[in-house]
Design an enzyme around this catalytic site. Structure first.
Site, PDB file in Angstrom:
ATOM      1  CD  GLU A 180      -2.682   1.320   2.397  1.00 25.50           C
ATOM      2  OE1 GLU A 180      -3.899   1.386   2.494  1.00 25.50           O
ATOM      3  OE2 GLU A 180      -1.909   1.578   3.328  1.00 25.50           O
ATOM      4  CD  GLU A 189       3.397   6.881   0.494  1.00 27.51           C
ATOM      5  OE1 GLU A 189       3.473   5.637   0.620  1.00 27.51           O
ATOM      6  OE2 GLU A 189       2.747   7.606   1.259  1.00 27.51           O
TER       7      GLU A 189
END
Length: 720
Positions: A180, A189
């Site tokens: 995730e 990210e």
């Protein structure tokens, strides 16, 4: 490792046991960078990992994790439920080897271990490995695993995934990957490079991936508010006050960084005009190795006349290969109007994943109803960018040495006529009694440096610019002529106050010490961390003239009682999360409710207007004054709040009003009604039902000048 090199380079035989101990100690230690709010200095905190056999570990330092989005994420029940269902659908083979990258508290790893046990994996060679490189979170994950009896069913690695090696760490390549590592933009990210490395080095052939796919969407919008967040040139032209941050042909010399900016767009629903239907941008298939770069040319038909000020974007996750489990970050209006199932998914407000805004340049791109516009979308490994009608602004967005990029809210503030007028009038009044002053701009304010230099040709302006430094100096050189001053008037020091000496000031006394205050890089911090200005003033005390003019001259800590049900829910304490006990994380993550005693969570910075449903329950109260005519010192304040509306009080919003000129009552407020500033939000340990005339709350606050922190305490009473 330097320590190992020293041992090996001395010429003495190094005992293998000594090297193993040294390596183990280095591997179990991490350094956390923290910014001192009063000095701007970076400070290192050491985080130690306990030995494996320590079954009662010390919790990781609370301040390291309480300001993260982990708690909000774990309170997102739609997200948790979707991942649980997808993991259960993926783990069907009892010999599955599952790898969880970016494991956090270990929730997905525990879901995988439970699903594996359900198909007999514990006796058939199945395994779960969790990779979490951030040591404070890794320490917390071990506590969660122990609390759920999972410490022997999930193997934890405190490493980056690109440091994992098959055979050294993993017994064999993983055939299921769960992760995730997503942000509001999706890619920020490092999702793509992480998946690429995993496919190359860590995964078996044809692995199962959760999530399976992601699709990004966009929509063209017109919004005066969003226009103000990016078009400084035209907004300061409307101000017509003679100060030009973006003069003439240099309208892009100060601009918003060309990137997607995360924002809670539901809060803007009533002031946005939709100029197109939602359109698909990119589809990312995680079930195969992703590409680093792609480009898409999209034709968009407009639905009404207007100016395209921005593209609002979001993403939809398909978590399973069957296409039955979805999670969407779409704004409310898109979820309500869409005929597609994934977009209709209704969920609670959450703060960890927002929508994103990509700004057009200038006044926007004019569009007429039923016009077809061409959009070019590109993505690299970490971001998605847009170019509308090709040949538009994208080619000019490279940053030159004198170009400055600021956050959207700072751009809007610099273009705000009332804000500019308050500063201009205050400085004008100060200069009427100061001839040929020596002025120190104590922060990173371009506006004040330009203003004073252009208003007082005989002044000497010393810009500290601790954040802007050389870029600030290059910028001032570029705009000097357009603002009618000589660059020789300005000296950019580029130092923090603690490094400034009388030599830097040519041994002249300072007549004007000014700031907005604004320190580059500190915009997202708590409001009182701009009291760094007070710390700077104190360090420069011996260099100030006896009658020095200081602006702002005072700060006033203000507060207002608030109903904040959405924010409260996202910060509330955890118990059962999809069948796993997470109560051990509450104190460390700064949760509200169910904490020992009357312990409160931390005061955190938010744009209150973006916090879902909000309601003011009291008038605004003053709690504490900070007098900048004096050196910095400890302060204490208290007040009694009487409620003007009934409702559930979840806490209070707190901010600083900056008094520019006490005699003229010139005050700049940074409260919730001003959407360009973040406020501090202190949530109570428990919500309180309040009624006008019956409920009273007492609030106390204390300021510690050694840390720059303010602590709050409160108590409520109800009159019969």
């Amino acid at each position: 490792m330097p320590s190992c090199c020293c041992l090996l380079g001395l010429g003495f035989p190094s005992p293998p046991s000594a090297l193993r101990i040294l390596r183990r100690r280095m591997a179990s230690r991490a350094f956390q960078l923290r910014l001192n709010p009063l000095t701007g200095d970076s400070e290192w905190l050491v985080v130690e990992e306990e030995e494996e056999e320590d079954h009662h570990p010390t919790p990781p330092p609370k301040q390291l994790l309480a300001t993260t989005s982990y708690l909000d994420m774990l309170n997102d029940s739609a997200r948790n439920r979707a991942y649980r269902r997808a993991i259960e659908a993926a783990v069907t083979d009892p010999s599955s080897r599952v790898l969880d990258i970016g494991a956090g508290t270990g929730l997905l790893s525990m879901m995988a271990a439970r699903a594996l046990a359900a198909v007999g994996g514990e006796t058939r060679g199945g395994s779960v490995s969790a990779c979490e490189s951030y040591l404070p979170m890794g320490k917390l994950m071990r506590r969660v695993l122990r609390a759920n009896g999972m410490e022997n069913r999930v193997k934890v690695f405190h490493k980056r995934s690109d440091e994992l090696k098959v055979r050294d760490d993993l017994d064999s390549p993983a055939d299921i990957l769960v992760s995730e590592i997503l942000d509001s933009e999706l890619l920020g990210e490092g999702l793509i490079p992480t998946l690429q490395q995993a496919y190359d080095m860590l995964l078996a052939k044809n692995p199962k991936i959760v999530p399976y796919r992601a699709t990004t969407y966009g929509q063209l919008v017109e919004s005066t508010f969003l226009w103000k967040l990016h078009d400084l040139h035209n907004n300061e032209a409307n101000a017509a006050d003679g100060v030009w941050l973006t003069p003439g042909e240099m309208e892009r010399i100060v601009s918003v960084k060309p990137q997607q900016h995360a924002m809670q767009c539901d809060a803007l629903e009533d002031e946005i005009r939709l100029l197109s239907e939602p359109f698909k941008v990119f589809e990312f298939d995680f079930w195969k190795r992703p590409d680093s770069h792609r480009e898409a040319n999209i034709k968009i038909r407009t639905t009404r006349d207007g100016y395209v000020h921005a593209i609002i974007s979001w993403w939809v996750l398909q978590l399973d290969s069957a296409g039955s489990i979805f999670y969407s970050t779409a704004p409310r209006w898109a979820r309500q109007s869409s005929s597609e199932g994934p977009q209709r998914d209704m969920k609670d407000w959450c703060d960890h994943w927002k929508q994103c805004v990509w700004f057009m340049q200038g006044k926007g791109i004019p569009a007429t109803e039923d016009q077809v516009l061409s959009l070019r979308a590109r993505h690299n490994q970490t971001s998605i960018s847009y170019q509308l009608n090709i040949n538009d602004e994208a080619c000019d967005r490279s940053s030159k040495g004198d170009h400055l990029t600021l956050l959207p809210e700072r751009i809007a503030l610099y273009g705000d006529k009332d804000w500019r007028s308050a500063l201009i009038n205050t400085i004008k009044n100060a200069l009427t009694v100061k001839s040929s002053p020596t002025c120190v701009v104590a922060d990173d304010s371009m506006f004040l440096a330009l203003l004073i230099s252009s208003m007082s040709p005989t002044s000497k302006v010393i810009a500290m610019y601790p954040g802007l430094r050389d870029k600030g100096a290059a910028y001032l050189r570029s705009v000097a002529d357009a603002n009618n001053f000589s660059i020789d008037q300005i000296q950019v020091i580029g130092k923090r106050a603690s490094s400034i000496t009388a030599d830097d000031l040519k041994h002249k006394k300072v007549n004007l010490l000014v700031g907005e205050p604004f320190y580059l890089g500190s915009e997202g911090m708590l409001p009182w961390q701009n009291l760094r200005f007070w710390s700077v003033r104190t360090l420069l005390d011996s260099m100030l003239s006896e009658d020095a003019f200081i602006m702002p001259c005072k700060g006033i800590l203000k507060l207002c009682a608030m109903s904040l049900p959405d924010l409260w829910r996202s910060r509330s304490s955890l118990k059962d999360v999809e069948g796993f006990d997470h109560s051990v994380v509450n104190e460390t993550l700064g949760a509200c409710g169910c904490l020992p005693g009357d312990q409160q969570g931390p005061c955190l910075p938010y744009y209150v207007w973006q916090c879902g449903y909000t309601k003011k329950l009291s008038k605004v109260y003053s709690l504490m004054d900070f007098n900048f005519s004096e050196p910095i010192h400890s302060c204490f304040g208290k007040t009694k709040i009487e409620f003007s509306h009934d409702g559930t009080c979840h806490g209070f919003a707190v901010w600083i009003d900056w008094v520019l000129d006490e005699r003229k009552s010139v005050v700049l407020t940074t409260g919730p009604d001003n959407r360009y500033w973040k406020q501090g939000v202190q949530l109570f340990s428990k919500p309180v039902e309040v009624n006008p005339g019956k409920s009273v709350m007492h609030v106390e606050a204390s300021f510690d000048p050694s840390t720059g922190e303010i602590t709050f305490s409160s108590s409520s009473t109800t009159c019969s």
